[in-house]
Design a protein around this motif. Structure first.
Motif, PDB file in Angstrom:
ATOM      1  N   ASN A 177       0.727  -1.114  -0.074  1.00 40.56           N
ATOM      2  CA  ASN A 177       0.031   0.102  -0.092  1.00 40.56           C
ATOM      3  C   ASN A 177       0.778   1.222   0.075  1.00 40.56           C
ATOM      4  N   LEU A 178       1.024   1.842  -1.059  1.00 38.66           N
ATOM      5  CA  LEU A 178       1.917   3.130  -1.417  1.00 38.66           C
ATOM      6  C   LEU A 178       0.991   4.257  -1.079  1.00 38.66           C
ATOM      7  N   ASP A 179       1.653   5.078  -0.433  1.00 38.01           N
ATOM      8  CA  ASP A 179       0.827   6.463  -0.001  1.00 38.01           C
ATOM      9  C   ASP A 179       1.100   7.498  -1.098  1.00 38.01           C
ATOM     10  N   GLY A 180       1.889   7.329  -2.108  1.00 34.91           N
ATOM     11  CA  GLY A 180       2.411   8.229  -3.219  1.00 34.91           C
ATOM     12  C   GLY A 180       3.762   7.893  -3.712  1.00 34.91           C
ATOM     13  N   ALA A 181       3.832   8.606  -4.783  1.00 30.83           N
ATOM     14  CA  ALA A 181       5.204   8.361  -5.527  1.00 30.83           C
ATOM     15  C   ALA A 181       5.562   9.777  -6.202  1.00 30.83           C
ATOM     16  N   VAL A 182       6.958   9.598  -6.316  1.00 34.55           N
ATOM     17  CA  VAL A 182       7.751  10.918  -6.504  1.00 34.55           C
ATOM     18  C   VAL A 182       8.467  10.712  -7.783  1.00 34.55           C
ATOM     19  N   ILE A 183       8.223  11.427  -8.886  1.00 35.80           N
ATOM     20  CA  ILE A 183       9.155  11.150 -10.311  1.00 35.80           C
ATOM     21  C   ILE A 183      10.055  12.013 -10.091  1.00 35.80           C
ATOM     22  N   VAL A 184      11.409  11.448 -10.443  1.00 35.34           N
ATOM     23  CA  VAL A 184      12.525  12.340 -10.846  1.00 35.34           C
ATOM     24  C   VAL A 184      13.043  12.173 -12.148  1.00 35.34           C
ATOM     25  N   SER A 185      13.362  13.638 -12.533  1.00 36.31           N
ATOM     26  CA  SER A 185      13.994  13.671 -14.207  1.00 36.31           C
ATOM     27  C   SER A 185      14.694  14.878 -14.201  1.00 36.31           C
ATOM     28  N   THR A 186      15.746  14.673 -15.340  1.00 32.20           N
ATOM     29  CA  THR A 186      16.243  15.884 -15.699  1.00 32.20           C
ATOM     30  C   THR A 186      15.389  16.489 -16.778  1.00 32.20           C
ATOM     31  N   PRO A 187      15.442  17.780 -17.050  1.00 34.02           N
ATOM     32  CA  PRO A 187      14.857  18.512 -18.071  1.00 34.02           C
ATOM     33  C   PRO A 187      15.039  17.863 -19.430  1.00 34.02           C
ATOM     34  N   GLN A 188      15.754  17.145 -19.683  1.00 30.41           N
ATOM     35  CA  GLN A 188      16.086  16.685 -21.097  1.00 30.41           C
ATOM     36  C   GLN A 188      14.905  15.761 -21.564  1.00 30.41           C
ATOM     37  N   ASP A 189      14.738  15.894 -22.965  1.00 26.66           N
ATOM     38  CA  ASP A 189      13.488  15.228 -23.414  1.00 26.66           C
ATOM     39  C   ASP A 189      13.716  13.774 -23.444  1.00 26.66           C
ATOM     40  N   VAL A 207      -1.526   4.559  -7.768  1.00 28.75           N
ATOM     41  CA  VAL A 207      -0.917   4.991  -6.876  1.00 28.75           C
ATOM     42  C   VAL A 207      -0.638   6.666  -7.018  1.00 28.75           C
ATOM     43  N   PRO A 208      -1.053   7.467  -5.998  1.00 30.33           N
ATOM     44  CA  PRO A 208      -1.091   8.841  -5.697  1.00 30.33           C
ATOM     45  C   PRO A 208       0.030   9.200  -6.479  1.00 30.33           C
ATOM     46  N   LEU A 209       0.124  10.301  -7.292  1.00 27.85           N
ATOM     47  CA  LEU A 209       1.448  11.091  -7.611  1.00 27.85           C
ATOM     48  C   LEU A 209       1.635  12.349  -6.823  1.00 27.85           C
ATOM     49  N   LEU A 210       2.597  12.439  -5.927  1.00 26.49           N
ATOM     50  CA  LEU A 210       3.000  13.370  -5.086  1.00 26.49           C
ATOM     51  C   LEU A 210       3.503  14.621  -5.678  1.00 26.49           C
ATOM     52  N   GLY A 211       4.427  14.402  -7.004  1.00 24.56           N
ATOM     53  CA  GLY A 211       5.000  15.372  -7.663  1.00 24.56           C
ATOM     54  C   GLY A 211       6.192  15.162  -8.391  1.00 24.56           C
ATOM     55  N   MET A 212       6.612  15.969  -9.083  1.00 26.79           N
ATOM     56  CA  MET A 212       7.894  15.708  -9.964  1.00 26.79           C
ATOM     57  C   MET A 212       9.027  16.443  -9.035  1.00 26.79           C
ATOM     58  N   VAL A 213      10.239  16.019  -9.452  1.00 27.04           N
ATOM     59  CA  VAL A 213      11.550  16.764  -8.849  1.00 27.04           C
ATOM     60  C   VAL A 213      12.245  16.941 -10.178  1.00 27.04           C
ATOM     61  N   GLN A 214      12.915  18.179 -10.426  1.00 30.70           N
ATOM     62  CA  GLN A 214      13.672  18.267 -11.599  1.00 30.70           C
ATOM     63  C   GLN A 214      15.013  18.468 -11.245  1.00 30.70           C
ATOM     64  N   ASN A 215      15.984  17.291 -11.416  1.00 33.56           N
ATOM     65  CA  ASN A 215      17.210  17.342 -11.217  1.00 33.56           C
ATOM     66  C   ASN A 215      18.163  17.726 -12.078  1.00 33.56           C
ATOM     67  N   MET A 216      19.331  18.147 -11.721  1.00 28.50           N
ATOM     68  CA  MET A 216      20.529  18.820 -12.785  1.00 28.50           C
ATOM     69  C   MET A 216      19.976  19.741 -13.657  1.00 28.50           C
ATOM     70  N   SER A 217      19.081  20.712 -12.976  1.00 37.39           N
ATOM     71  CA  SER A 217      18.339  21.667 -13.743  1.00 37.39           C
ATOM     72  C   SER A 217      19.112  22.738 -14.538  1.00 37.39           C
ATOM     73  N   ILE A 218      20.151  23.123 -13.356  1.00 43.12           N
ATOM     74  CA  ILE A 218      21.114  24.431 -13.705  1.00 43.12           C
ATOM     75  C   ILE A 218      22.553  24.148 -13.248  1.00 43.12           C
ATOM     76  N   PHE A 219      23.438  24.733 -14.239  1.00 43.58           N
ATOM     77  CA  PHE A 219      24.849  24.579 -13.496  1.00 43.58           C
ATOM     78  C   PHE A 219      25.439  25.950 -13.368  1.00 43.58           C
ATOM     79  N   THR A 220      26.227  26.338 -12.471  1.00 50.67           N
ATOM     80  CA  THR A 220      26.874  27.560 -12.070  1.00 50.67           C
ATOM     81  C   THR A 220      28.149  27.289 -12.034  1.00 50.67           C
ATOM     82  N   CYS A 221      28.953  28.117 -12.942  1.00 47.37           N
ATOM     83  CA  CYS A 221      30.332  27.905 -13.098  1.00 47.37           C
ATOM     84  C   CYS A 221      31.029  28.471 -11.685  1.00 47.37           C
ATOM     85  N   PRO A 222      31.749  27.769 -11.029  1.00 44.89           N
ATOM     86  CA  PRO A 222      32.438  28.169  -9.812  1.00 44.89           C
ATOM     87  C   PRO A 222      33.542  29.450 -10.223  1.00 44.89           C
ATOM     88  N   HIS A 223      33.847  29.620 -11.357  1.00 43.30           N
ATOM     89  CA  HIS A 223      35.010  30.339 -11.701  1.00 43.30           C
ATOM     90  C   HIS A 223      34.311  31.729 -12.297  1.00 43.30           C
TER      91      HIS A 223
END
Length: 293
Positions: A177-189, A207-223
């Motif tokens: 019995n799942l209370d929900g699911a979280v989907i993870v994806s990068t923005p890439q098609d 299964v209820p979908l709790l939402g989506m997380v966008q990973n690796m969305s933006i890179f900031t150059c440390p230099h």
């Protein structure tokens, strides 16, 4: 010799020449009739959520373990179950090793670190050993991980799902019995195409979908401090709008997140005051509110 007539009726009765349903839905034969276990709760666990990507390499396990740690920082009794039989990541992410002991009830006792409990196939086989099993062995192992672990009372258990929408995912959604699911994806098609398949799977098995997380969305150059959307910028938010799912948050592409994961000290523990850790905490807070915790 009499002329023989061939009929194509039997082939036309199928949705396609292989006889496979185009909808991709699991068979709807009653579970009791098929002799399969009934869906049930995981013992001594209040809430169970699945973290899925349906595609490998998008940082799902790193996000799953940081969410579990974020729940613990909010005072919840938290745990994580690694359901990837062939490529378990949780032992590395939590810097844990060793074979779990058995309780007096012959149940596996989870290993703990950073205030959360965990269980993984990686604790039960040698780190360098390949799990070369057929489906029945995999399902038996998964059954034990789901229902033969003594969690000792948890407010929330995070299931780190392997990539895909196959046997493992279907077994979990049909037996727990799942209370929900979280989907993870990068923005890439190319990643989003599989993420949408994951959305479709959870919808089909209710299964209820709790939402989506966008990973690796933006890179900031440390230099030069210039920010770049390496994999695109709005892919996940677009799919959230298309499927009426809440957008839970953006995780940046940052070398420290990867370094922290590789050395077994996840970001929420290694850099608790950083902007990256606060992002994980904010996502966990949204999920916690949805679950009523």
């Amino acid at each position: 010799m009499s002329r023989r007539l061939f009929s194509t009726l039997s082939r036309l009765q199928h949705e396609n020449p292989l006889g496979l349903p185009r909808s991709g839905a699991p068979p709807q034969i009653p579970r009791m009739q098929r002799g399969l276990p009934q869906k049930r709760n995981i013992k001594d666990v209040r809430k169970v959520i699945a973290v899925s990507s349906a595609k490998g390499g998008v940082g799902k396990s790193t996000i799953a373990v940081n969410l579990a740690l974020s729940f613990a920082r909010r005072g919840l009794r938290s745990g994580i179950l690694d359901t990837d039989i062939f490529g378990p990541s949780i032992p590395t992410l939590l810097n844990l090793s060793g074979e779990p002991r058995l309780s007096s009830n012959n149940q596996l006792i989870p290993l703990s670190n950073y205030g959360i409990k965990s269980m993984s196939m990686g604790y039960l086989v040698d780190e360098k050993a390949a799990v070369v099993w057929r489906g029945l062995m995999v399902m038996k192992a998964l059954q034990q991980l789901l229902h033969e672990v003594e969690w000792g009372g948890l407010d929330i258990l995070v299931l780190d799902l392997p990539p895909g929408t196959g046997d493992t995912q279907l077994t979990i959604t049909q037996q727990v019995n799942l209370d929900g699911a979280v989907i993870v994806s990068t923005p890439q098609d190319i990643a989003l195409k599989d993420a949408v398949k994951g959305i479709t799977m959870f919808n089909k098995v209710n299964v209820p979908l709790l939402g989506m997380v966008q990973n690796m969305s933006i890179f900031t150059c440390p230099h030069c401090n210039k920010s770049t959307h390496i994999f695109g910028s709005e892919g996940v938010t677009r799919e959230c709008a298309n499927h009426n799912i809440e957008f839970l948050g953006d995780i940046p592409l940052h070398p420290r997140i990867c370094d922290d994961a590789d050395r077994g000290i996840p970001t929420v523990v290694a850099e608790p005051g950083s902007e990256r850790a606060e992002t994980f905490m904010a996502i966990a807070d949204k999920i916690r509110v949805k679950l009523g915790l």
